[in-house]
Scaffold this active site. Structure first.
Site, PDB file in Angstrom:
ATOM      1  N   GLY A 204       7.857  -1.210 -22.027  1.00 47.02           N
ATOM      2  CA  GLY A 204       8.683  -0.146 -21.450  1.00 47.02           C
ATOM      3  C   GLY A 204       8.036   0.609 -20.299  1.00 47.02           C
ATOM      4  N   VAL A 205       6.726   0.446 -20.135  1.00 46.41           N
ATOM      5  CA  VAL A 205       6.031   1.102 -19.015  1.00 46.41           C
ATOM      6  C   VAL A 205       6.491   0.435 -17.711  1.00 46.41           C
ATOM      7  CG1 VAL A 205       3.741   1.331 -17.931  1.00 46.41           C
ATOM      8  CG2 VAL A 205       4.041   1.835 -20.371  1.00 46.41           C
TER       9      VAL A 205
ATOM     10  N   PRO B 179       4.871  -0.390 -10.358  1.00 47.11           N
ATOM     11  CA  PRO B 179       5.394  -0.604  -9.001  1.00 47.11           C
ATOM     12  C   PRO B 179       5.182  -2.071  -8.608  1.00 47.11           C
ATOM     13  CG  PRO B 179       3.939   1.316  -9.092  1.00 47.11           C
ATOM     14  CD  PRO B 179       3.773   0.585 -10.392  1.00 47.11           C
TER      15      PRO B 179
ATOM     16  N   GLY C 292       1.604  -3.489  -5.008  1.00 48.71           N
ATOM     17  CA  GLY C 292       0.426  -2.649  -5.190  1.00 48.71           C
ATOM     18  C   GLY C 292      -0.601  -2.911  -4.106  1.00 48.71           C
TER      19      GLY C 292
ATOM     20  N   GLY D  58      -4.729  -3.944  -3.429  1.00 50.53           N
ATOM     21  CA  GLY D  58      -5.956  -4.477  -4.010  1.00 50.53           C
ATOM     22  C   GLY D  58      -7.195  -4.024  -3.250  1.00 50.53           C
TER      23      GLY D  58
ATOM     24  N   ASP E 161      -5.085  -1.684  -7.634  1.00 51.53           N
ATOM     25  CA  ASP E 161      -5.735  -2.659  -8.519  1.00 51.53           C
ATOM     26  C   ASP E 161      -7.210  -2.759  -8.163  1.00 51.53           C
ATOM     27  OD1 ASP E 161      -5.730  -5.030 -10.419  1.00 51.53           O
ATOM     28  OD2 ASP E 161      -6.567  -5.923  -8.600  1.00 51.53           O
TER      29      ASP E 161
ATOM     30  N   TYR F  41     -15.777  -5.033  -9.098  1.00 55.21           N
ATOM     31  CA  TYR F  41     -15.685  -4.808  -7.646  1.00 55.21           C
ATOM     32  C   TYR F  41     -16.656  -3.721  -7.169  1.00 55.21           C
ATOM     33  CZ  TYR F  41     -11.181  -7.308  -8.058  1.00 55.21           C
ATOM     34  OH  TYR F  41     -10.189  -8.223  -8.330  1.00 55.21           O
TER      35      TYR F  41
ATOM     36  N   LYS G   7     -10.132  -3.732 -14.489  1.00 54.53           N
ATOM     37  CA  LYS G   7     -10.409  -4.937 -15.284  1.00 54.53           C
ATOM     38  C   LYS G   7     -11.786  -4.851 -15.934  1.00 54.53           C
ATOM     39  CE  LYS G   7      -8.100  -7.426 -11.524  1.00 54.53           C
ATOM     40  NZ  LYS G   7      -8.506  -6.684 -10.334  1.00 54.53           N
TER      41      LYS G   7
ATOM     42  N   HIS H 209     -10.674  -9.571 -17.132  1.00 60.09           N
ATOM     43  CA  HIS H 209     -10.744 -10.149 -15.779  1.00 60.09           C
ATOM     44  C   HIS H 209     -10.644 -11.679 -15.794  1.00 60.09           C
ATOM     45  CE1 HIS H 209     -12.451  -8.987 -11.596  1.00 60.09           C
ATOM     46  NE2 HIS H 209     -11.752 -10.085 -11.483  1.00 60.09           N
TER      47      HIS H 209
HETATM   48  N1  LIG Z   1      -8.063 -11.193 -10.970  1.00 59.86           N
HETATM   49  C1  LIG Z   1      -8.757 -11.857 -10.104  1.00 59.86           C
HETATM   50  O1  LIG Z   1      -9.559 -12.738 -10.448  1.00 59.86           O
HETATM   51  C2  LIG Z   1      -8.608 -11.538  -8.648  1.00 59.86           C
HETATM   52  C3  LIG Z   1      -9.149 -12.388  -7.678  1.00 59.86           C
HETATM   53  C4  LIG Z   1      -8.961 -12.057  -6.332  1.00 59.86           C
HETATM   54  C5  LIG Z   1      -8.252 -10.929  -6.002  1.00 59.86           C
HETATM   55  N2  LIG Z   1      -7.745 -10.101  -6.976  1.00 59.86           N
HETATM   56  C6  LIG Z   1      -6.991  -8.884  -6.641  1.00 59.86           C
HETATM   57  O2  LIG Z   1      -5.941  -9.213  -5.735  1.00 59.86           O
HETATM   58  C7  LIG Z   1      -6.106  -8.458  -4.525  1.00 59.86           C
HETATM   59  C8  LIG Z   1      -5.628  -9.244  -3.342  1.00 59.86           C
HETATM   60  O3  LIG Z   1      -6.275 -10.495  -3.261  1.00 59.86           O
HETATM   61  P1  LIG Z   1      -7.305 -10.870  -2.099  1.00 59.86           P
HETATM   62  O4  LIG Z   1      -7.987  -9.643  -1.666  1.00 59.86           O
HETATM   63  O5  LIG Z   1      -8.121 -11.995  -2.594  1.00 59.86           O
HETATM   64  O6  LIG Z   1      -6.383 -11.507  -0.959  1.00 59.86           O
HETATM   65  P2  LIG Z   1      -5.125 -11.034  -0.074  1.00 59.86           P
HETATM   66  O7  LIG Z   1      -4.673  -9.689  -0.432  1.00 59.86           O
HETATM   67  O8  LIG Z   1      -4.155 -12.169  -0.153  1.00 59.86           O
HETATM   68  O9  LIG Z   1      -5.752 -11.038   1.385  1.00 59.86           O
HETATM   69  C9  LIG Z   1      -6.729 -10.116   1.755  1.00 59.86           C
HETATM   70  C10 LIG Z   1      -7.409 -10.642   3.030  1.00 59.86           C
HETATM   71  O10 LIG Z   1      -6.447 -10.789   4.072  1.00 59.86           O
HETATM   72  C11 LIG Z   1      -6.700  -9.867   5.136  1.00 59.86           C
HETATM   73  N3  LIG Z   1      -5.396  -9.268   5.452  1.00 59.86           N
HETATM   74  C12 LIG Z   1      -4.745  -8.287   4.779  1.00 59.86           C
HETATM   75  N4  LIG Z   1      -3.545  -8.039   5.302  1.00 59.86           N
HETATM   76  C13 LIG Z   1      -3.424  -8.889   6.367  1.00 59.86           C
HETATM   77  C14 LIG Z   1      -2.404  -9.081   7.316  1.00 59.86           C
HETATM   78  N5  LIG Z   1      -1.267  -8.387   7.258  1.00 59.86           N
HETATM   79  N6  LIG Z   1      -2.606 -10.028   8.284  1.00 59.86           N
HETATM   80  C15 LIG Z   1      -3.752 -10.741   8.323  1.00 59.86           C
HETATM   81  N7  LIG Z   1      -4.757 -10.586   7.442  1.00 59.86           N
HETATM   82  C16 LIG Z   1      -4.593  -9.664   6.465  1.00 59.86           C
HETATM   83  C17 LIG Z   1      -7.700  -8.865   4.595  1.00 59.86           C
HETATM   84  O11 LIG Z   1      -8.570  -8.455   5.628  1.00 59.86           O
HETATM   85  P3  LIG Z   1      -8.968  -6.906   5.917  1.00 59.86           P
HETATM   86  O12 LIG Z   1      -9.230  -6.234   4.611  1.00 59.86           O
HETATM   87  O13 LIG Z   1     -10.200  -7.065   6.750  1.00 59.86           O
HETATM   88  O14 LIG Z   1      -7.819  -6.292   6.673  1.00 59.86           O
HETATM   89  C18 LIG Z   1      -8.441  -9.698   3.551  1.00 59.86           C
HETATM   90  O15 LIG Z   1      -9.442 -10.498   4.168  1.00 59.86           O
HETATM   91  C19 LIG Z   1      -7.614  -8.166  -4.518  1.00 59.86           C
HETATM   92  O16 LIG Z   1      -7.964  -7.161  -3.623  1.00 59.86           O
HETATM   93  C20 LIG Z   1      -7.837  -7.819  -5.948  1.00 59.86           C
HETATM   94  O17 LIG Z   1      -7.361  -6.510  -6.227  1.00 59.86           O
HETATM   95  C21 LIG Z   1      -7.919 -10.402  -8.284  1.00 59.86           C
END
Ligand SMILES: NC(=O)c1ccc[n+]([C@@H]2O[C@H](COP(=O)([O-])OP(=O)(O)OC[C@H]3O[C@@H](n4cnc5c(N)ncnc54)[C@H](OP(=O)(O)O)[C@@H]3O)[C@@H](O)[C@H]2O)c1
Length: 291
Positions: A9-10, A13, A16, A18, A43, A48, A73, A106
């Site tokens: 029920g929570v 958004p 989000g 990252g 997130d 991190y 996480k 995680h």
């Molecule tokens: N659970 C897991 O194992 C796991 C693994 C990976 C990620 N995550 C989470 O998911 C979030 C997002 O994933 P992610 O950080 O791997 O990848 P992403 O959000 O798909 O992409 C981020 C990358 O793209 C660049 N970017 C952002 N917006 C852009 C745009 N509009 N045009 C061009 N480049 C752009 C960013 O650069 P700049 O920052 O330099 O702008 C960064 O290098 C993470 O931050 C984290 O919170 C979780």
């Protein structure tokens, strides 16, 4: 902002923000900018090493605690029942809050899956005690998710997994949905295809760029629209103010069914992140500092 209703029920958004690989010095400003732009879900993760700065960014935004959905996480080095309860304490102290909106594991530890389950049991305790509003997992593939579901008292609300046009994990997404688990896409705009130097880079994809041009949008915005229209939560990361704004500016256009099918067809079957089965304490363990 559109909300996704979790199985308890929570509401979450759907879009989000990252902060993986956001350097601590840039995280405060990035989170503050995101919240000023309109994002209401952040997130982060103990691993991190920027929970403190996320908390500071939230405080500087001037928003009240209940206006921001905070997700973090537990890292594998803090698995085990008592260690995970303590991991919660470390995270909330660093974030400077009393309660978390969503706490997830995680990664599963396939070779120490009983310990992973003990950690999940600790999340259930935190939920019962009202210390977290929802619990979930990340990077749980079908086999281990099934094993978790066999013994869990509380079905996870979320499974955060790698999903972008080149790697979509459809079978796992279906399993999540069948069990009432929301799929949350990490690397939703294919960031991992750039920073891991994969053969195809999502931001340069001709198919995405062509669709983007037809709306006066960018490839990143088209990918985010694709997630939202398929009902997935997405958490794009950026430390660049213009991109933080760009990634939020996705509520004024709609992809057609045909365009969604074309993006679905970009699947390559190639994972960007580590093979979930390869995650071991020996290879990936590292101590999470006290608050
Ligand atoms: N659970 C897991 O194992 C796991 C693994 C990976 C990620 N995550 C989470 O998911 C979030 C997002 O994933 P992610 O950080 O791997 O990848 P992403 O959000 O798909 O992409 C981020 C990358 O793209 C660049 N970017 C952002 N917006 C852009 C745009 N509009 N045009 C061009 N480049 C752009 C960013 O650069 P700049 O920052 O330099 O702008 C960064 O290098 C993470 O931050 C984290 O919170 C979780």
């Amino acid at each position: 902002m559109e909300q996704v209703r979790l199985n308890n029920g929570v509401t979450l958004p759907i879009l989000g923000f990252g902060v993986f690989q956001s350097p601590p010095a840039e995280t405060v400003g990035a989170v503050e900018a995101a919240l000023k732009t309109g994002y209401r879900l952040i997130d982060t993760a103990a691993a991190y090493a920027n929970e403190r700065e996320v908390g500071e960014g939230i405080r500087r935004s001037g928003l009240s605690r209940d206006e921001v959905f905070i997700e973090t996480k537990v890292w594998i080095s803090d698995y085990g029942y008592d260690a995970t309860l303590h991991a919660f304490d470390k995270s909330v102290r660093k974030l400077g809050v009393e309660r978390l909106d969503l706490l997830i594991l995680h990664q599963p530890l396939p070779s120490l899956f009983d310990r992973t389950l003990e950690s999940y049991r600790a999340l259930e305790t935190l939920l019962t005690d009202g210390k977290v509003r929802a619990i979930g997992v990340s990077n749980f593939m079908p086999d281990l998710l099934a094993r978790l579901l066999d013994v869990a008292s509380v079905v996870p609300s979320v499974n955060q997994i790698e999903v972008h046009p080149y790697f979509q994990q459809r079978e796992l997404q279906r399993m999540n949905a069948q069990n009432g688990i929301v799929t949350q896409a990490w690397s939703p705009i294919g960031g991992i295809t750039s920073y891991r130097g994969m053969p195809k880079r999502s931001f340069d994809d001709p198919t995405l760029l062509e669709i983007a041009r037809s709306y006066g949008k960018t490839a990143a915005q088209v990918m985010l629209r694709w997630h939202l229209q398929e009902g997935r939560s997405a958490i794009p990361k950026s430390v660049t103010p213009a991109r933080i704004a760009e990634n939020y500016d996705v509520f004024d256009f709609e992809l057609t069914r045909e365009q969604i099918a074309v993006i679905d067809a970009l699947e390559t079957g190639v994972r960007g992140g580590p093979e979930p089965d390869s995650i071991t304490l020996e290879a990936y363990g590292r101590s999470i500092p006290e608050a």
